[in-house]
Write an enzyme that holds these catalytic residues in place. Sequence first.
Site, PDB file in Angstrom:
ATOM      1  N   LEU A  41     -24.962  -9.373  19.785  1.00 60.40           N
ATOM      2  CA  LEU A  41     -23.594  -9.029  19.389  1.00 60.40           C
ATOM      3  C   LEU A  41     -23.439  -9.287  17.904  1.00 60.40           C
ATOM      4  CD1 LEU A  41     -20.249 -10.158  21.007  1.00 60.40           C
ATOM      5  CD2 LEU A  41     -20.832 -10.973  18.724  1.00 60.40           C
ATOM      6  N   ASN A  42     -22.690  -8.388  17.202  1.00 59.76           N
ATOM      7  CA  ASN A  42     -22.267  -8.762  15.853  1.00 59.76           C
ATOM      8  C   ASN A  42     -20.804  -8.393  15.634  1.00 59.76           C
ATOM      9  OD1 ASN A  42     -23.991  -6.220  15.661  1.00 59.76           O
ATOM     10  ND2 ASN A  42     -23.139  -6.147  13.612  1.00 59.76           N
ATOM     11  N   ASP A  43     -20.449  -7.544  14.694  1.00 64.78           N
ATOM     12  CA  ASP A  43     -19.074  -7.408  14.204  1.00 64.78           C
ATOM     13  C   ASP A  43     -18.042  -7.136  15.296  1.00 64.78           C
ATOM     14  OD1 ASP A  43     -20.695  -7.349  12.003  1.00 64.78           O
ATOM     15  OD2 ASP A  43     -19.847  -5.543  11.135  1.00 64.78           O
ATOM     16  N   GLN A  59     -19.810  -4.702  18.088  1.00 62.72           N
ATOM     17  CA  GLN A  59     -21.105  -4.048  17.913  1.00 62.72           C
ATOM     18  C   GLN A  59     -22.117  -4.745  18.811  1.00 62.72           C
ATOM     19  OE1 GLN A  59     -21.858  -3.433  13.781  1.00 62.72           O
ATOM     20  NE2 GLN A  59     -23.578  -2.078  14.134  1.00 62.72           N
ATOM     21  N   TYR A 102     -21.915   2.103  14.254  1.00 64.67           N
ATOM     22  CA  TYR A 102     -21.623   0.940  13.417  1.00 64.67           C
ATOM     23  C   TYR A 102     -20.127   0.612  13.436  1.00 64.67           C
ATOM     24  CZ  TYR A 102     -26.380   0.432  11.569  1.00 64.67           C
ATOM     25  OH  TYR A 102     -27.730   0.187  11.422  1.00 64.67           O
ATOM     26  N   SER A 103     -19.718  -0.312  12.595  1.00 68.49           N
ATOM     27  CA  SER A 103     -18.410  -0.946  12.735  1.00 68.49           C
ATOM     28  C   SER A 103     -17.235  -0.036  12.403  1.00 68.49           C
ATOM     29  CB  SER A 103     -18.349  -2.197  11.857  1.00 68.49           C
ATOM     30  OG  SER A 103     -19.232  -3.166  12.342  1.00 68.49           O
ATOM     31  N   ARG A 170     -19.188   2.320   4.560  1.00 64.12           N
ATOM     32  CA  ARG A 170     -19.054   2.104   6.010  1.00 64.12           C
ATOM     33  C   ARG A 170     -17.848   1.236   6.348  1.00 64.12           C
ATOM     34  NH1 ARG A 170     -24.043  -0.086   4.540  1.00 64.12           N
ATOM     35  NH2 ARG A 170     -24.132  -2.358   4.331  1.00 64.12           N
ATOM     36  N   ASP A 171     -17.666   1.022   7.647  1.00 60.31           N
ATOM     37  CA  ASP A 171     -16.704   0.066   8.219  1.00 60.31           C
ATOM     38  C   ASP A 171     -15.251   0.463   7.974  1.00 60.31           C
ATOM     39  OD1 ASP A 171     -19.100  -1.283   8.653  1.00 60.31           O
ATOM     40  OD2 ASP A 171     -18.795  -2.686   7.007  1.00 60.31           O
ATOM     41  N   GLU A 224     -18.587  -5.250   2.511  1.00 58.90           N
ATOM     42  CA  GLU A 224     -18.532  -4.768   3.889  1.00 58.90           C
ATOM     43  C   GLU A 224     -17.186  -5.126   4.522  1.00 58.90           C
ATOM     44  OE1 GLU A 224     -22.780  -4.254   5.797  1.00 58.90           O
ATOM     45  OE2 GLU A 224     -22.216  -6.371   5.788  1.00 58.90           O
TER      46      GLU A 224
END
Length: 476
Positions: A41-43, A59, A102-103, A170-171, A224
């Site tokens: 797991l991340n963001d 994510q 992605y995020s 991104r993001d 980010e």
Amino acid sequence: MSALTGILATEVRKIEETAAMSREIQKQRLTHHLMPPTGWLNDPNGLCYFKGRYHVFFQYAPFDAEGGLKFWGHYSSEDLVSWRYEGVPLYPDSNYDCHGVYSGSAIVEDEKLHLFFTGNIKMDGDYDYINNGRQASTLHVESEDGVHFSAKEVAVDYRNYPEDYTQHVRDPKVWKDGADYFMALGGRKKNDQGAVLIYKSEDLKNWDYDKEITTEEPFGYMWECPDLFEIDGEQALSISPQGLEREEYRFQNIYQSGYFLLKEDKINVKEFQEWDMGFDFYAPQTFEDAKGRRILIGWMGLPDVEEEYTNPTAKDEGWQHCLTIPREITLHDGRLYQYPVEEMEALRGRCCEIDETQKNIEVWKPFELDLKLDSRKCRISVGDDLMFEADGREACLRLSEKAGAGRKQRKAVIPSGRLKELRMLVDTTAVEIYLNHGEVVSSTRYYPGKTTQVVKLEADKIQGHIYELKEMTGIK
């Protein structure tokens, strides 16, 4: 559902079911932090309140605890303590995101939940993947129930970003201001300067570049996870900059997360404040709930730290990382404070009252420590694994060699000058420490060898409580 989506969904379901069968022997799984069913797991992504439920997307790389191909996972809750795992809503199954979903963020509009996220493509070949070889477009889906989503549409094509930016954009974070919608994107310019790009739309479909927010001199090479929001009449810009030089009391991690309070889009580098002073915190996102609260959730982890410290759960139990507990954000004297949402108090169980006469207290685990202090110096030890010290304006968190798994020490400065309150929430393999009702926060993973601990308190005047913490329901 496309054939590729069906194949991916089947494989994810198989690996999650296999992981579920070994839960009883996984002793390091968490009790009051959202975590992946398996894998990585991340963001935190798409945080919102929609049709009576809180939604927390994240994510997710289910096939490998060390990372890999990214999907989105999804939890929802009515009360922030009883959760339901909703499965995987977004798969890397299109020509715009086949190398990773992605995020991104969420916005609720006209009884629909809209998700905006980055679709990642890395081309085969001899590329630097900074100025060439990468495609990162902003994609959009919508839902009427918060669980099932429409086909993906391109909101901003990677070819339409400004020419002075690299391919690291991104993001997306999307919000509404008046009749218009705005989107913040994190970026890396070709001169290795981090910045935020702002786009504008009238309909959530067609987006035009509006402006750039950055510093006069480079402050890191990449920003980010941007998040621009208003709180008590102030504009705050949260970013996660990469490339800052480490200092004794600031920027101690490989990458940071913090915020500026904006004055007409002007940024003073000296006014950057870090969200969290612990070992494990990155990529936070905020949202406003139905009560009007600004709530923050962060990733209790960091990228690119393999040579510095590890997370034993990846090898021992096949999963890695978690999210912080939800924190309410408030503004005090030009600084943003963070404090556990009040719903967390519903997890309190058995209680032990503390006064100056008690120095060694055997605690249940997980537990919560809630203290008021009137002493210049204090020291709090949790077994031989964790020690927190405060002396005037300086605070320090230390971990033992085994429990830290490479993590050793993090320092912080208390802006108000001394420690008056401390709240510590200790999970099986995670701890969050809040000083002075959230003036300073430190979050870290740690891996104690014992399930029972003795808390040792050293301070002149101290009172408070230790609570047993019950488990959140629904955490996979």
